[in-house]
Scaffold this active site. Sequence first.
Site, PDB file in Angstrom:
ATOM      1  N   ARG A 118     139.928  32.027 -48.500  1.00  0.00           N
ATOM      2  CA  ARG A 118     138.577  31.737 -48.018  1.00  0.00           C
ATOM      3  C   ARG A 118     138.482  30.386 -47.314  1.00  0.00           C
ATOM      4  NH1 ARG A 118     137.528  34.205 -53.076  1.00  0.00           N
ATOM      5  NH2 ARG A 118     136.608  36.292 -52.833  1.00  0.00           N
ATOM      6  N   LYS A 140     135.434  27.424 -33.244  1.00  0.00           N
ATOM      7  CA  LYS A 140     135.364  28.878 -33.162  1.00  0.00           C
ATOM      8  C   LYS A 140     136.775  29.442 -33.242  1.00  0.00           C
ATOM      9  CE  LYS A 140     132.888  29.841 -29.447  1.00  0.00           C
ATOM     10  NZ  LYS A 140     132.047  30.648 -28.527  1.00  0.00           N
ATOM     11  N   GLU A 182     137.765  25.680 -17.072  1.00  0.00           N
ATOM     12  CA  GLU A 182     136.892  25.241 -18.160  1.00  0.00           C
ATOM     13  C   GLU A 182     136.415  23.803 -17.938  1.00  0.00           C
ATOM     14  OE1 GLU A 182     135.491  26.750 -20.573  1.00  0.00           O
ATOM     15  OE2 GLU A 182     136.576  28.630 -20.863  1.00  0.00           O
ATOM     16  N   LYS A 217     131.740  19.060 -24.842  1.00  0.00           N
ATOM     17  CA  LYS A 217     131.760  20.091 -25.876  1.00  0.00           C
ATOM     18  C   LYS A 217     131.394  19.517 -27.231  1.00  0.00           C
ATOM     19  CE  LYS A 217     134.138  24.200 -27.356  1.00  0.00           C
ATOM     20  NZ  LYS A 217     135.250  25.140 -27.115  1.00  0.00           N
ATOM     21  N   GLU A 227     126.282  28.724 -32.738  1.00  0.00           N
ATOM     22  CA  GLU A 227     125.657  29.370 -31.576  1.00  0.00           C
ATOM     23  C   GLU A 227     124.255  29.866 -31.872  1.00  0.00           C
ATOM     24  OE1 GLU A 227     128.406  32.357 -30.124  1.00  0.00           O
ATOM     25  OE2 GLU A 227     129.204  30.960 -28.665  1.00  0.00           O
ATOM     26  N   ARG A 231     124.484  25.864 -28.165  1.00  0.00           N
ATOM     27  CA  ARG A 231     125.904  26.084 -27.884  1.00  0.00           C
ATOM     28  C   ARG A 231     126.134  27.188 -26.853  1.00  0.00           C
ATOM     29  NH1 ARG A 231     130.925  25.800 -32.021  1.00  0.00           N
ATOM     30  NH2 ARG A 231     132.531  26.454 -30.571  1.00  0.00           N
ATOM     31  N   ASN A 235     129.014  29.055 -22.734  1.00  0.00           N
ATOM     32  CA  ASN A 235     129.476  30.364 -22.280  1.00  0.00           C
ATOM     33  C   ASN A 235     129.212  30.602 -20.796  1.00  0.00           C
ATOM     34  OD1 ASN A 235     130.499  31.335 -24.782  1.00  0.00           O
ATOM     35  ND2 ASN A 235     128.412  31.734 -25.471  1.00  0.00           N
ATOM     36  N   HIS A 238     131.254  33.125 -18.880  1.00  0.00           N
ATOM     37  CA  HIS A 238     132.070  33.863 -19.833  1.00  0.00           C
ATOM     38  C   HIS A 238     131.625  35.308 -20.057  1.00  0.00           C
ATOM     39  CE1 HIS A 238     133.759  29.977 -20.531  1.00  0.00           C
ATOM     40  NE2 HIS A 238     134.527  30.395 -21.506  1.00  0.00           N
ATOM     41  N   HIS A 242     134.773  37.455 -19.876  1.00  0.00           N
ATOM     42  CA  HIS A 242     135.343  38.207 -20.994  1.00  0.00           C
ATOM     43  C   HIS A 242     135.450  39.694 -20.663  1.00  0.00           C
ATOM     44  CE1 HIS A 242     134.396  35.104 -24.400  1.00  0.00           C
ATOM     45  NE2 HIS A 242     135.417  34.755 -23.649  1.00  0.00           N
ATOM     46  N   HIS A 254     142.670  33.346 -19.004  1.00  0.00           N
ATOM     47  CA  HIS A 254     141.261  33.158 -19.354  1.00  0.00           C
ATOM     48  C   HIS A 254     140.517  32.369 -18.286  1.00  0.00           C
ATOM     49  CE1 HIS A 254     137.690  32.476 -21.761  1.00  0.00           C
ATOM     50  NE2 HIS A 254     137.842  31.170 -21.638  1.00  0.00           N
TER      51      HIS A 254
END
Length: 350
Positions: A118, A140, A182, A217, A227, A231, A235, A238, A242, A254
Amino acid sequence: MGVSRIGVGGEAPYDVVVGTSVLGEVPALLTGAGKLLLVYAEAVRAVADEVAGFVARAGIEVHAVAVAGEEADKSVRTAELLWDALGRAELSRSDAVVAVGGGATTDLAGFVAATWLRGVRVVHVPTTLLAMVDAAVGGKTAINTAAGKNLVGAFYPPAGVVCDLSTLRTLPPADYASGLAEVVKTGFIADPAILDLVEDDPRRHARQLVERSIRVKADVVAGDLREADRREVLNYGHTLGHALERVEGYRWRHGDAVAVGMCFAAALGRRAGRLDDATADRHARLLSKLGLPTAYAADAWPRLLDAMRVDKKARGGRLRFVILDGVGKPAILEAPTADLLAAAYAEVST
């Protein structure tokens, strides 16, 4: 220029160390650990060996596992292999995972660390520009499934990030350009000076670009790890990006996909009456100068639209896009009409 330490605040604060020849900073982030799993991309074995040497000299037992370092690694199968390695090494909650490689490696290792017992400590040592300014910073972690990219994951901040700029010297030009996508994104959403530095000479300003992008960032995620609202601006480009990666079977870099996605977002903003022509046109001009793609196949639109509908940024089946009201002024465009989307895509299709 020495070592820079950029703090990332929030519920689990940590530092991003930036500098040249700074791999020796890793052991300080592992205080209290008796052993660790070192997950590294095969292409950067020499960097991983150097990290392992520093850690071993600090009295920490190292168990190393190599991965391909590609997007295909971000799978349940590879995660299971790493969980098995953690079990064989008998890592406890006081121990750690260290990731050395690009964004696919830090995403994968971060996810495995978040789910083992965990949650055990993870330290990232990104070796690509893309990972330094994006994947390794922000907390993330995720793997991919047949349904889409990064749909299985966790918000799990690292204990620290060490960006050794010397690892960029051997980075292939195409991979460096992918990372710059990016960097350009952070310029458009928050720091216009980044765009000027990229237009001047991205190699000469490499350190400043890395530090400025990380600060953008860090500022965003400090107030919104999960998010909830702010945040989402990270994106930019993106949603389509994606979808393009999924349609391409994750064979595209990417940053290349995000470059096309940003051009699409710029076209969408302009057609929605939100973005001026000069800023919209600057996207394709700047990204093309870096050798990045700015368009995609016209007949792919139906498949891309289907892929975007399962993107994690959609809400209740309604598409949401980050667009710009100007440089440094990101905003959300929710549920644009089918005609508006098609017209924007026509601007970036071949």
